[in-house]
Scaffold this active site. Structure first.
Site, PDB file in Angstrom:
ATOM      1  N   ASP A   1       0.864  -1.186   0.000  1.00  0.00           N
ATOM      2  CA  ASP A   1       0.000   0.000   0.000  1.00  0.00           C
ATOM      3  C   ASP A   1       0.895   1.229   0.000  1.00  0.00           C
ATOM      4  O   ASP A   1       1.614   1.487   0.974  1.00  0.00           O
ATOM      5  CB  ASP A   1      -0.906  -0.007   1.232  1.00  0.00           C
ATOM      6  CG  ASP A   1      -2.025   1.023   1.153  1.00  0.00           C
ATOM      7  OD1 ASP A   1      -1.861   2.037   0.444  1.00  0.00           O
ATOM      8  OD2 ASP A   1      -3.058   0.832   1.824  1.00  0.00           O
TER       9      ASP A   1
ATOM     10  N   ARG B   1      -0.203   4.430  -0.459  1.00  0.00           N
ATOM     11  CA  ARG B   1      -0.981   5.648  -0.283  1.00  0.00           C
ATOM     12  C   ARG B   1      -0.483   6.486   0.898  1.00  0.00           C
ATOM     13  O   ARG B   1       0.000   5.949   1.883  1.00  0.00           O
ATOM     14  CB  ARG B   1      -2.464   5.310  -0.092  1.00  0.00           C
ATOM     15  CG  ARG B   1      -3.115   4.713  -1.319  1.00  0.00           C
ATOM     16  CD  ARG B   1      -4.526   4.228  -1.034  1.00  0.00           C
ATOM     17  NE  ARG B   1      -4.540   3.092  -0.118  1.00  0.00           N
ATOM     18  CZ  ARG B   1      -5.649   2.459   0.261  1.00  0.00           C
ATOM     19  NH1 ARG B   1      -6.821   2.868  -0.196  1.00  0.00           N
ATOM     20  NH2 ARG B   1      -5.581   1.419   1.084  1.00  0.00           N
TER      21      ARG B   1
END
Length: 219
Positions: free
Chosen positions: A145, A147
């Protein structure tokens, strides 16, 4: 001649000295099938990525309803059944419209947990060969991930939101916003769009990424 849009910079709430900030773009009235909203644009200074806030009401009230939604072309635009993103977005807008108060922060550049649309499609191809979403990202050389949420926190700060009820099943998103200085007073479970096509995807979210699917609310 089209007049230039005036922008201003907003520092991240976590650290006004050197943290990323956003520049404020135009804001317009936006009637939708869900209800009437204001659509406000922001530009992330660190990346130049343009994000959006879909909001209504006075967001400075305590415990305002918030969804930080990662861009998903396949789910949000063409109704892909491989994920639950589109139904989550529409459910969030319906919930905010029903309360008459709240905001969806639409984070562009978060496609495929931050790997981009093209590599997201490559990851889908690997999933069709038997990998799950975690292993497919890793096989492509990406983090599980990628983000970041500084811009989302800065946008909420600009809109006046300080105390929020977060519509999310992802505990890491809740922690990320708290690290940016926001008071997350509650997590609102936000499950939507489960069916046979995305059952394995949701299982991976639950079993490998720690998403609170089918769990009771816990701060």
């Amino acid at each position: 001649m089209t007049p230039a849009v005036r922008t201003e910079s907003v520092p991240s709430p976590a650290d006004e000295g050197d943290a990323p900030c956003v520049r404020v773009g135009p804001s317009v009235r936006m009637p939708t099938s869900h209800g009437m909203f204001q659509l406000s644009a922001f530009i992330e200074s660190r990346t130049g990525v343009e994000h959006l806030a879909i909001h209504c009401g006075d967001l400075s009230v305590p415990g305002v309803l918030v969804r930080v939604h990662s861009e998903c072309f396949t789910g949000d635009i063409i109704g892909s059944l491989r994920c639950d993103c589109g139904p989550q977005l529409h459910k969030a807008l319906d919930r905010i419209a029903a309360e008459g108060l709240g905001v969806v922060i639409y984070m562009r550049g978060h496609e495929g947990r931050g790997i981009g649309l093209i590599d997201k499609l490559r990851a889908y191809a690997l999933q069709d060969q038997g990998m799950d979403t975690v292993d497919a990202n890793l096989a492509l050389g990406h983090p599980v991930d990628a983000r970041r949420y500084e811009a989302a926190a800065a946008i909420l700060q600009h809109l006046g939101a300080r105390s929020v009820r977060l519509m999310s099943n992802n505990p890491l998103k809740l922690l990320a916003l708290r690290e940016q200085g926001l008071e997350v007073v509650a997590r609102e479970p936000h499950e939507a769009g489960e069916h046979p096509e995305n059952a394995a995807y949701l299982g991976t979210k639950r079993d490998r990424l720690g998403h609170l699917l089918g769990h009771p609310v816990a701060d």
